[in-house]
Design an enzyme around this catalytic site. Structure first.
Site, mmCIF file in Angstrom:
data_model
loop_
_atom_site.group_PDB
_atom_site.id
_atom_site.type_symbol
_atom_site.label_atom_id
_atom_site.label_comp_id
_atom_site.label_asym_id
_atom_site.label_seq_id
_atom_site.Cartn_x
_atom_site.Cartn_y
_atom_site.Cartn_z
ATOM 1 N N GLU A 289 0.773 -1.265 0.083
ATOM 2 C CA GLU A 289 0.084 0.325 -0.017
ATOM 3 C C GLU A 289 0.937 1.716 -0.158
ATOM 4 O O GLU A 289 0.786 2.111 -0.889
ATOM 5 C CB GLU A 289 -0.809 0.255 1.121
ATOM 6 C CG GLU A 289 -1.901 -1.172 1.447
ATOM 7 C CD GLU A 289 -3.357 -0.731 0.180
ATOM 8 O OE1 GLU A 289 -3.012 0.708 -0.601
ATOM 9 O OE2 GLU A 289 -4.079 -1.213 -0.184
ATOM 10 N N ASP B 93 -6.077 8.391 -0.486
ATOM 11 C CA ASP B 93 -5.634 7.245 0.795
ATOM 12 C C ASP B 93 -4.586 7.746 1.254
ATOM 13 O O ASP B 93 -3.378 8.188 0.518
ATOM 14 C CB ASP B 93 -5.282 5.907 -0.429
ATOM 15 C CG ASP B 93 -6.888 5.900 -1.066
ATOM 16 O OD1 ASP B 93 -7.621 5.660 -0.924
ATOM 17 O OD2 ASP B 93 -6.494 4.627 -2.437
#
Ligand SMILES: *[C@@H]1O[C@H](CO)[C@@H](O)[C@H](O)[C@H]1NC(C)=O
Length: 155
Positions: free
Chosen positions: A57, A78
């Site tokens: 991620e 994000d």
């Protein structure tokens, strides 16, 4: 309108980043931090799954930010080590519709204190359900060999 929203977003982001003291975590340091915070075995997910997910991620970058665009409009962003999404999980200044399930500011996920990120990740894995919430977990960690993520860490 799209331009205005884009400018507002960059401004917000600039402010968030300027206020941020993030860092790149070392793999074993991150594994130890996650373990100390009770992620190992949380909802049945082992430590290596969390470290693997963080790697794919954010590459362990606690200040990582990625904006999700749609036709010149910023839909959401994000944030942090787990790339927690502003539409669903945290509060920011520009996402118009949001679920905000963790009730925390997205900007708080960008510093090197992972306490809030981990707390929100626990909510996500509980509510979503499971680590399927992270595309990286589904496509690059789940059911794959993840030993290298905790190897040599003594955790
Ligand atoms: C970490 O993320 C921030 C924000 O996206 C970025 O500015 C920085 O260059 C990244 N650090 C590394 C080493 O990739």
């Amino acid at each position: 309108m799209a331009l205005k929203s884009r400018m507002l977003m960059f401004l917000t982001l600039a402010i968030v980043l300027a206020a941020t003291d993030g860092k790149i975590f070392e793999r074993c340091e991150l594994a130890r931090t996650f373990k100390a915070a009770g992620l190992d075995g949380f909802k049945g997910y082992s430590l290596k799954e969390w470290v693997c997910t963080a790697f794919y991620e954010s590459t362990y970058n606690s200040s990582a930010v990625n904006i999700n665009w749609n036709g010149g409009k910023a839909l959401s962003m994000d944030c942090g080590i787990f790339q927690i999404n502003s539409f669903w999980w945290c509060l920011d200044a520009f996402t118009s519709v949001t679920k905000r399930n963790c009730g925390m500011a997205c900007g708080d996920f960008l510093d090197d204190d992972l306490t809030d990120d981990i707390k929100c990740a626990k909510s996500i894995v509980t509510l979503h359900p499971g680590m399927k919430a992270w595309v990286a977990w589904s496509t690059r960690c789940n059911q794959q060999n993840m030993e290298r993520f905790v190897a040599g860490c003594n955790v």
